[in-house]
Write an enzyme that holds these catalytic residues in place. Structure first.
Site, short mmCIF file in Angstrom:
data_model
loop_
_atom_site.label_atom_id
_atom_site.label_comp_id
_atom_site.label_asym_id
_atom_site.label_seq_id
_atom_site.Cartn_x
_atom_site.Cartn_y
_atom_site.Cartn_z
N ASN A 205 28.82 -32.67 -61.17
CA ASN A 205 29.04 -31.35 -61.77
C ASN A 205 29.38 -30.32 -60.69
O ASN A 205 29.54 -30.66 -59.51
CB ASN A 205 27.83 -30.92 -62.60
CG ASN A 205 26.57 -30.77 -61.76
OD1 ASN A 205 26.61 -30.61 -60.53
ND2 ASN A 205 25.42 -30.82 -62.41
N THR A 228 37.28 -32.08 -64.00
CA THR A 228 38.38 -33.01 -64.21
C THR A 228 39.54 -32.32 -64.92
O THR A 228 39.35 -31.40 -65.73
CB THR A 228 37.91 -34.23 -65.03
OG1 THR A 228 38.93 -35.24 -64.98
CG2 THR A 228 37.62 -33.87 -66.46
N GLN A 250 40.07 -35.91 -72.28
CA GLN A 250 39.62 -35.45 -70.97
C GLN A 250 38.85 -34.13 -71.06
O GLN A 250 37.96 -33.87 -70.25
CB GLN A 250 40.80 -35.30 -70.01
CG GLN A 250 41.40 -36.62 -69.58
CD GLN A 250 40.39 -37.55 -68.92
OE1 GLN A 250 40.02 -38.58 -69.47
NE2 GLN A 250 39.91 -37.20 -67.74
N HIS A 253 34.95 -33.94 -70.89
CA HIS A 253 34.16 -34.06 -69.66
C HIS A 253 33.24 -32.86 -69.46
O HIS A 253 32.11 -33.01 -68.99
CB HIS A 253 35.09 -34.19 -68.45
CG HIS A 253 35.40 -35.60 -68.09
ND1 HIS A 253 34.54 -36.40 -67.38
CD2 HIS A 253 36.49 -36.37 -68.35
CE1 HIS A 253 35.07 -37.60 -67.21
NE2 HIS A 253 36.26 -37.61 -67.80
N HIS A 319 44.98 -35.86 -63.18
CA HIS A 319 45.58 -36.90 -64.03
C HIS A 319 46.87 -36.35 -64.63
O HIS A 319 46.86 -35.27 -65.22
CB HIS A 319 44.65 -37.29 -65.18
CG HIS A 319 43.27 -37.70 -64.75
ND1 HIS A 319 42.19 -36.84 -64.82
CD2 HIS A 319 42.81 -38.87 -64.24
CE1 HIS A 319 41.11 -37.47 -64.39
NE2 HIS A 319 41.46 -38.70 -64.03
N GLU A 406 50.85 -26.84 -17.93
CA GLU A 406 49.89 -26.18 -18.80
C GLU A 406 48.69 -25.61 -18.03
O GLU A 406 47.71 -25.18 -18.63
CB GLU A 406 49.39 -27.18 -19.86
CG GLU A 406 50.50 -27.66 -20.79
CD GLU A 406 50.00 -28.69 -21.81
OE1 GLU A 406 48.82 -29.09 -21.72
OE2 GLU A 406 50.80 -29.07 -22.68
N HIS A 411 42.98 -32.01 -15.23
CA HIS A 411 43.77 -33.06 -15.87
C HIS A 411 44.80 -33.62 -14.87
O HIS A 411 45.01 -34.83 -14.77
CB HIS A 411 44.52 -32.50 -17.09
CG HIS A 411 43.66 -32.29 -18.30
ND1 HIS A 411 42.61 -31.42 -18.33
CD2 HIS A 411 43.73 -32.86 -19.55
CE1 HIS A 411 42.05 -31.44 -19.54
NE2 HIS A 411 42.72 -32.29 -20.30
#
Length: 430
Positions: A205, A228, A250, A253, A319, A406, A411
């Site tokens: 729910n 739904t 549907q 629901h 759906h 950068e 790095h």
């Protein structure tokens, strides 16, 4: 141009209800995080009038419950699970590990690794969602998840036997009779008696959906779920009885479930309105379906099938049922939907219960960027890299320059260390 023959609630009206749910759920989650099992027990007693000695069912409990389920029901569950397993296994087979040499000495790859533990919520209440056990527990097991636990609420103080049977047959490792936000929170956060999981899945729910939303990040979830939804797309080849039946099917629901008809036929639209009223007179769930249709039902008239596609993609519904002369036109042209049901011979109830596809699908426009629950949702596609000394020195020169671009000095030094170290090895080897 598209125009509404009937329209439901506005977005602003729906937002106000969402805000109230959010505040309630936030308080419950905080309580469970602070007090664990004590809070879960108190909330279960308050909302479900359920306070057993332990929420977890033992092996003996499960065997006794399953023995009470009619053999026909067990066979029906096994039939549905066979269809869902077959499709899920085919989907799993489509996910393959990969390893490729992209440059001489540079090996890249990915592995498909199942999530270690999953919590599945199977709704109860007025509708014991037996099928949700197949969709979540079984699919997770096909994906290779080691620990799958499942929660479902009691129904009027009783254990829902068929749902427990479905959980067990699907392969659940732990089964708890526990519902609502307290179930989702206990699985996600963990308590003294329930070890936490890495991911939460399953419908529920508005409160359950909001709990998953607030817990996302601390655990993974399948998707953000709302009420739904059904969209029926129809032309003059469709009949009003079927359109109305599938919309109401549907709508039952819940009172907030949207149901929309997009049609090129004004006659069909008007006949559908009459037919809905007629069917509501005898539908056993008319109290829910009727309110859902009154508050959230809509009919949109369009001039062409092409315009129907445009309007359907705007809605991006869960759906989408296509009742037109050429249903596959929508398979070829639509991009936003949870699941398509092509032609009058198929319907959403098949997908919800038995045909083999998964019924946990995106709502509230989420179909614009995600599909529904499937084995891939339970799998992490993780990459790896490996270099030979010569390849490391070669790649390192490019990496150092790009890091310098950068301003990443650390790095850059990682790359140059390999250039200095393995460049010498390469030179010697030559």
């Amino acid at each position: 141009m598209a125009r509404f023959l009937k329209q439901g609630k506005t977005k602003d009206e729906m937002k106000q209800a969402d805000h109230q749910v959010s505040q309630t759920v936030s308080g419950i989650l905080s309580d469970i995080e602070n007090r664990g099992d004590a809070a879960v027990r108190q909330l279960s007693a308050k909302f479900d009038k359920w306070e057993p000695e332990t929420f977890r069912l033992s092996t003996a409990d499960i065997e006794a419950i399953m023995s009470s389920v009619p053999e026909t029901t067990l066979e029906d569950i096994k039939f549905a699970q066979a269809q869902i397993r077959r499709f899920a296994e085919a989907q799993r087979a489509a996910l393959r590990d990969l390893e490729i040499e992209t440059l001489p000495g540079v090996t890249l790859g990915h592995k498909n690794i199942p999530v270690n533990s999953v919590g599945c919520y199977i709704p109860g209440g007025r509708y014991p969602m037996v099928a949700s056990a197949h969709m979540s527990v079984l699919t997770a097991k096909v994906a290779g998840v080691q620990r799958v636990i499942a929660c479902t609420p009691p129904i009027q103080g009783e254990i829902p036997a068929a749902t427990v049977a479905a959980m067990s047959l699907a392969g659940a490792d732990e089964i708890y009779i526990l519902g609502g936000v307290q179930a989702v929170a206990a699985m996600a956060l963990g308590t003294e008696s329930i070890a936490p999981v890495d991911m939460i899945v399953g419908p529920g729910n508005a409160f359950v959906a909001e709990a998953k939303r607030q817990l996302y990040g601390r655990v993974g979830i399948d998707l953000f779920a709302g009420p739904t939804e059904i969209l029926v797309i129809a032309d003059d080849s469709a009949d009003a009885e079927m359109v109305a039946c599938d919309l109401l099917g549907q709508s039952e629901h819940g009172p907030t479930s949207p149901a929309v008809l997009i049609t090129t036929s004004e006659q069909l639209a008007k006949e559908t309105l009459v037919e809905i009223d007629r069917q509501l007179e005898t539908l056993a769930t008319a109290d829910v379906a009727g309110k859902a249709w009154a508050d959230n039902g809509a009919i949109i008239l369009v001039d062409s099938i092409e315009e129907a596609v445009i309007e359907a993609d705007k809605l991006a519904y869960e759906h989408v049922e296509v009742l037109t002369k050429n249903p596959r036109y929508f398979l070829e042209h639509m991009t936003n939907y949870g699941a398509l049901f092509l032609g009058p011979e198929t319907n959403v109830a098949y997908g919800d219960k038995v045909i083999g596809t998964n019924h946990t699908l995106p709502t509230k426009g989420a179909a614009r960027y995600t599909g529904g629950l499937w084995v891939g949702k339970f799998i992490k596609t993780c990459t790896y890299q490996e270099c030979t000394p010569q390849a490391s020195a070669y790649i390192g020169e490019y990496a150092a320059r790009l890091c310098d671009l950068e301003n990443f000095a650390g790095h850059r030094e990682q790359a140059l260390l390999r250039v200095r170290r393995y460049g010498k090895v390469t030179a010697v080897s030559q």
